[in-house]
Write a protein that holds these residues in place. Sequence first.
Motif, PDB file in Angstrom:
ATOM      1  N   ALA A   1       2.298  -0.285  -0.979  1.00  0.00           N
ATOM      2  CA  ALA A   1       2.519   1.326  -1.386  1.00  0.00           C
ATOM      3  C   ALA A   1       1.471   2.009  -0.169  1.00  0.00           C
ATOM      4  O   ALA A   1       1.597   3.312  -0.246  1.00  0.00           O
ATOM      5  N   LEU A   2       0.189   0.893   0.312  1.00  0.00           N
ATOM      6  CA  LEU A   2      -0.318   2.187   0.395  1.00  0.00           C
ATOM      7  C   LEU A   2      -0.223   2.261   2.543  1.00  0.00           C
ATOM      8  O   LEU A   2      -0.067   4.011   2.513  1.00  0.00           O
TER       9      LEU A   2
ATOM     10  N   PHE B   1      -4.320   3.680  -5.899  1.00  0.00           N
ATOM     11  CA  PHE B   1      -5.682   4.306  -6.568  1.00  0.00           C
ATOM     12  C   PHE B   1      -6.612   4.030  -7.172  1.00  0.00           C
ATOM     13  O   PHE B   1      -7.298   4.819  -7.467  1.00  0.00           O
TER      14      PHE B   1
ATOM     15  N   ALA C   1       3.304   2.817   2.875  1.00  0.00           N
ATOM     16  CA  ALA C   1       4.163   4.170   2.543  1.00  0.00           C
ATOM     17  C   ALA C   1       3.099   4.954   2.648  1.00  0.00           C
ATOM     18  O   ALA C   1       4.414   6.515   3.003  1.00  0.00           O
ATOM     19  N   ILE C   2       2.340   5.431   1.716  1.00  0.00           N
ATOM     20  CA  ILE C   2       2.166   6.765   1.536  1.00  0.00           C
ATOM     21  C   ILE C   2       1.523   7.506   2.801  1.00  0.00           C
ATOM     22  O   ILE C   2       0.937   8.092   3.556  1.00  0.00           O
ATOM     23  N   LEU C   3       1.040   6.251   4.001  1.00  0.00           N
ATOM     24  CA  LEU C   3       0.934   6.696   5.003  1.00  0.00           C
ATOM     25  C   LEU C   3       1.209   7.534   6.235  1.00  0.00           C
ATOM     26  O   LEU C   3       1.535   8.282   6.974  1.00  0.00           O
TER      27      LEU C   3
ATOM     28  N   TYR D   1       1.496   1.165  -7.420  1.00  0.00           N
ATOM     29  CA  TYR D   1       0.309   2.493  -6.284  1.00  0.00           C
ATOM     30  C   TYR D   1      -0.754   2.929  -7.162  1.00  0.00           C
ATOM     31  O   TYR D   1      -1.497   3.392  -6.956  1.00  0.00           O
TER      32      TYR D   1
ATOM     33  N   ALA E   1       9.171   1.126   1.777  1.00  0.00           N
ATOM     34  CA  ALA E   1       8.945   1.863   1.428  1.00  0.00           C
ATOM     35  C   ALA E   1      10.100   1.209  -0.237  1.00  0.00           C
ATOM     36  O   ALA E   1       9.637   1.103  -1.621  1.00  0.00           O
TER      37      ALA E   1
ATOM     38  N   SER F   1       7.469  -1.494  -1.652  1.00  0.00           N
ATOM     39  CA  SER F   1       6.615  -0.984  -2.177  1.00  0.00           C
ATOM     40  C   SER F   1       6.715  -0.654  -4.033  1.00  0.00           C
ATOM     41  O   SER F   1       5.710  -1.092  -4.680  1.00  0.00           O
TER      42      SER F   1
ATOM     43  N   MET G   1       3.825   8.656   4.846  1.00  0.00           N
ATOM     44  CA  MET G   1       4.719  10.053   4.782  1.00  0.00           C
ATOM     45  C   MET G   1       4.203  10.896   4.868  1.00  0.00           C
ATOM     46  O   MET G   1       3.990  11.782   5.312  1.00  0.00           O
ATOM     47  N   GLY G   2       2.608  10.741   4.616  1.00  0.00           N
ATOM     48  CA  GLY G   2       1.364  11.650   4.956  1.00  0.00           C
ATOM     49  C   GLY G   2       1.577  12.063   6.449  1.00  0.00           C
ATOM     50  O   GLY G   2       1.743  13.388   6.759  1.00  0.00           O
TER      51      GLY G   2
END
Length: 279
Positions: free
Chosen positions: A249-250, A68, A252-254, A64, A43, A46, A256-257
């Motif tokens: 980044a991807l 997106f 880290a988002i996965l 990030y 993280a 990222s 966290m989700g």
Amino acid sequence: MVADGDRPASHKAKSTSRAWLQWQFGFTLVMFAFMYLPVLVLAFFSFNESPFASNWQGFSLRWYISMFNDGRILSALQDSLSVALISVLVSSVLGTLMAVGLARYTFPGKSLYQGISYLPLIIPDIAIAVATLVFLASMAIPLSLWTVVAAHMVFCLAYIAVVVSTRLAGLNPYLEEAALDLGATPRQAFIKVLLPELMPAIISGCLLSFVLSMDDLLISSFTAGGGVNTLPMEIFSRVRTGVKPDVNALSAILIMGSGILAFTSEFIRYQSDQRRLRN
């Protein structure tokens, strides 16, 4: 002055207990650091300005923003969400009915069926993936998005059934009988009495299964047809040539989700257990 040998036995027991607790606390910290420190490092990098994942050059959100705006990532996200939502929705119905049937009814071969139903919980993913692929090939079924959905339903159904079965074990078995005695039909008793009691467990199981489906790589890779590309498959294809900051980044988002959904699942289950104890 009292010698060590003259100390009371209770004092020695307290010292031993304190040392044991300190050792347990230290071991727990080491284990948590081993599991979560790599996630924190991922993280952290990222947000790296540098295009090289291991060379820090300053804080930036460029990766990030780039993620997106990446069409491949958005397409993979769409495939992952489609697979997870469809498989979880179908599995929630079948898993709930399976759990209720196993808990409330007796039929020949029940123990064998119950054991087979929960096998996906202990069978390695690679075994499920290979077995599913062999079955699809032997039946001449072309690989597509729907074969991925069918494969994901195998383990989603088992997880939801286990969570609902745990909830059923703590319910009053005479709730439905009381509703029937008051004039309700079996269908009304299930929908208006039993289902509301099971709903926290169903939601919790669905959230857990959704996380597992979104994070699955092996089963999706073996059962996906041409043009189907889930997020884990996209990440794996990119890290084969080296870890890039956009992959960080991807990921880290996965993470966290997935963590948020897992925490929500456990919180719903905990609230349900506390409400049941109060009642």
